[in-house]
Scaffold this motif. Sequence first.
Motif, short mmCIF file in Angstrom:
data_model
loop_
_atom_site.label_atom_id
_atom_site.label_comp_id
_atom_site.label_asym_id
_atom_site.label_seq_id
_atom_site.Cartn_x
_atom_site.Cartn_y
_atom_site.Cartn_z
N ILE A 1 0.82 -1.21 0.00
CA ILE A 1 0.00 0.00 0.00
C ILE A 1 0.85 1.26 0.00
N GLY A 2 2.16 1.13 -0.15
CA GLY A 2 3.02 2.30 -0.24
C GLY A 2 3.64 2.68 1.09
N ALA A 3 4.83 3.25 1.04
CA ALA A 3 5.55 3.63 2.24
C ALA A 3 4.92 4.86 2.88
N GLY A 4 4.95 4.91 4.20
CA GLY A 4 4.51 6.10 4.92
C GLY A 4 3.05 6.14 5.27
N TYR A 5 2.28 5.10 4.88
CA TYR A 5 0.85 5.07 5.17
C TYR A 5 0.49 3.82 5.97
N SER A 6 -0.50 3.96 6.83
CA SER A 6 -1.00 2.85 7.62
C SER A 6 -2.47 2.66 7.34
N MET A 7 -2.88 1.44 7.02
CA MET A 7 -4.29 1.16 6.79
C MET A 7 -5.00 1.05 8.13
N SER A 8 -6.20 1.58 8.21
CA SER A 8 -6.98 1.56 9.43
C SER A 8 -8.10 0.54 9.34
N VAL A 9 -8.63 0.17 10.49
CA VAL A 9 -9.77 -0.74 10.51
C VAL A 9 -10.99 0.01 9.98
N GLY A 10 -11.57 -0.44 8.94
CA GLY A 10 -12.72 0.22 8.34
C GLY A 10 -13.19 -0.55 7.13
N SER A 11 -14.00 0.09 6.30
CA SER A 11 -14.56 -0.58 5.14
C SER A 11 -13.50 -0.83 4.08
N LEU A 12 -13.74 -1.86 3.29
CA LEU A 12 -12.92 -2.20 2.14
C LEU A 12 -13.89 -2.43 0.99
N VAL A 13 -13.81 -1.62 -0.08
CA VAL A 13 -14.77 -1.71 -1.17
C VAL A 13 -14.04 -1.65 -2.51
N ILE A 14 -14.74 -2.06 -3.57
CA ILE A 14 -14.16 -2.06 -4.91
C ILE A 14 -15.09 -1.31 -5.85
N THR A 15 -14.52 -0.39 -6.61
CA THR A 15 -15.23 0.25 -7.72
C THR A 15 -14.20 0.82 -8.69
N GLY A 16 -14.56 0.88 -9.97
CA GLY A 16 -13.66 1.44 -10.96
C GLY A 16 -12.35 0.70 -11.11
N GLY A 17 -12.34 -0.60 -10.80
CA GLY A 17 -11.12 -1.38 -10.93
C GLY A 17 -10.10 -1.13 -9.83
N ARG A 18 -10.53 -0.48 -8.76
CA ARG A 18 -9.61 -0.17 -7.67
C ARG A 18 -10.21 -0.59 -6.33
N LEU A 19 -9.30 -0.93 -5.42
CA LEU A 19 -9.67 -1.28 -4.05
C LEU A 19 -9.52 -0.01 -3.20
N TRP A 20 -10.59 0.35 -2.47
CA TRP A 20 -10.59 1.60 -1.71
C TRP A 20 -10.61 1.29 -0.22
N PHE A 21 -9.87 2.10 0.56
CA PHE A 21 -9.72 1.82 1.99
C PHE A 21 -9.42 3.10 2.76
N GLU A 22 -9.54 2.99 4.06
CA GLU A 22 -9.25 4.07 5.00
C GLU A 22 -7.79 3.98 5.45
N ALA A 23 -7.10 5.13 5.56
CA ALA A 23 -5.69 5.10 5.96
C ALA A 23 -5.32 6.39 6.69
N ASP A 24 -4.15 6.35 7.33
CA ASP A 24 -3.57 7.56 7.90
C ASP A 24 -2.06 7.53 7.68
N ARG A 25 -1.41 8.65 7.98
CA ARG A 25 0.03 8.70 7.85
C ARG A 25 0.65 7.93 9.01
N THR A 26 1.65 7.12 8.72
CA THR A 26 2.31 6.36 9.76
C THR A 26 2.87 7.31 10.82
N GLY A 27 2.46 7.08 12.06
CA GLY A 27 2.91 7.91 13.15
C GLY A 27 2.11 9.18 13.35
#
Length: 368
Positions: free
Chosen positions: A133-159
């Motif tokens: 999911i890329g450096a510097g980001y942390s995925m959070s507990v939340g919804s995970l959905v798909i649209t437009g060929g992409r997976l969408w999720f909730e995240a915040d900056r690490t730290g």
Amino acid sequence: MRIRELSVTACTAMVILAASVSSAGAASVTGTSEVATTSAPGTVLTLPAANIDVSGPVVDGRQHHIFVSARQSTAPYGAEVLVLDMQGHLVGTITAGGEGALVLSPDGRTVYASGEPVTAIDTATLKARGLDIGAGYSMSVGSLVITGGRLWFEADRTGDPSQWYIGSLDIQSRRADVTYTSVPYNPADLATSVGAPNTLVAGGYDAKDNTNFLDVYRTGRNGQLTKKAERSGWAQHLAVTRDGKYVVSTQVGVLRLSNLATVRTLNTSGYQPSMVSVAPDGTLVVVAEQQANYDQKAFLFRECGWTPVKVLDYGPVNYADNGVGALTALAWSQDSDQLYDLFVAKPVGDAYLALGVTTVRGYVRAAL
């Protein structure tokens, strides 16, 4: 072993225990199970409710599997995806990224589990691979959905958990294509619909100024988000109707997707809605609880017919005893004939999480 029986008029009710076929037969796909405990043949798949957070289920009608995410809420915070057959027997465990949300791809070939990395599980082979999911980001507990060929999720900056993002990952190619859009709230609720392609609904809460948000976005192929509608106010626990015309929220009822204007409240006979889910055929189920005695019911609606045509009685929640009887998650079969639920049960001793299924085909075929 029967844990409970649903009182469902004109429906066939059946409860499935998540049970192991044997210690050897419940094979671990990617190592020894750290979250679920299996013992003698035919015993309950032990998921102690005291320190396990469970999400899903995801129902794979193609391979006849049910996927459930189980995550330890205390150290060492292990996480697994449990793979069950349609009779509730454990057939495999897959070590997952750790955050707990699951979603099935539109073609039914992949189950995605949130975490760092995202775990992509091939539904035919049950083999898993990680998606960065890329450096510097942390995925959070939340919804995970798909649209437009992409997976969408909730995240915040690490730290820095005070800055929130909606992230997206390209799942149509193996390129490391991840994008992030900053939002002024924690986007814990995401929703999509086949009737509104390339549209993402996001809702959440900003604790800094005590404000709730609800947004509708147009999604671009490169992961860009263009806002189409917005409103403030509590509107969490979201679903978008199959026809793509309405957003359903347990707090504010039915909203028009195009402009988020209120259409009507949900008629749940004095019960407070807590969970909402849309079946592939458009059937809407709203789980609601009566505050006085903690009784739970599930109200089934025709697509955009806002008066319930069937009510399923799940009985009371015993909050004094680890929330025994509480529904925690819902999922529909692909033919919309069966409604699967995770609930807290207590066959013996401590509370456990169990899987139930209600066959509602008599309602679906007769009423729709």
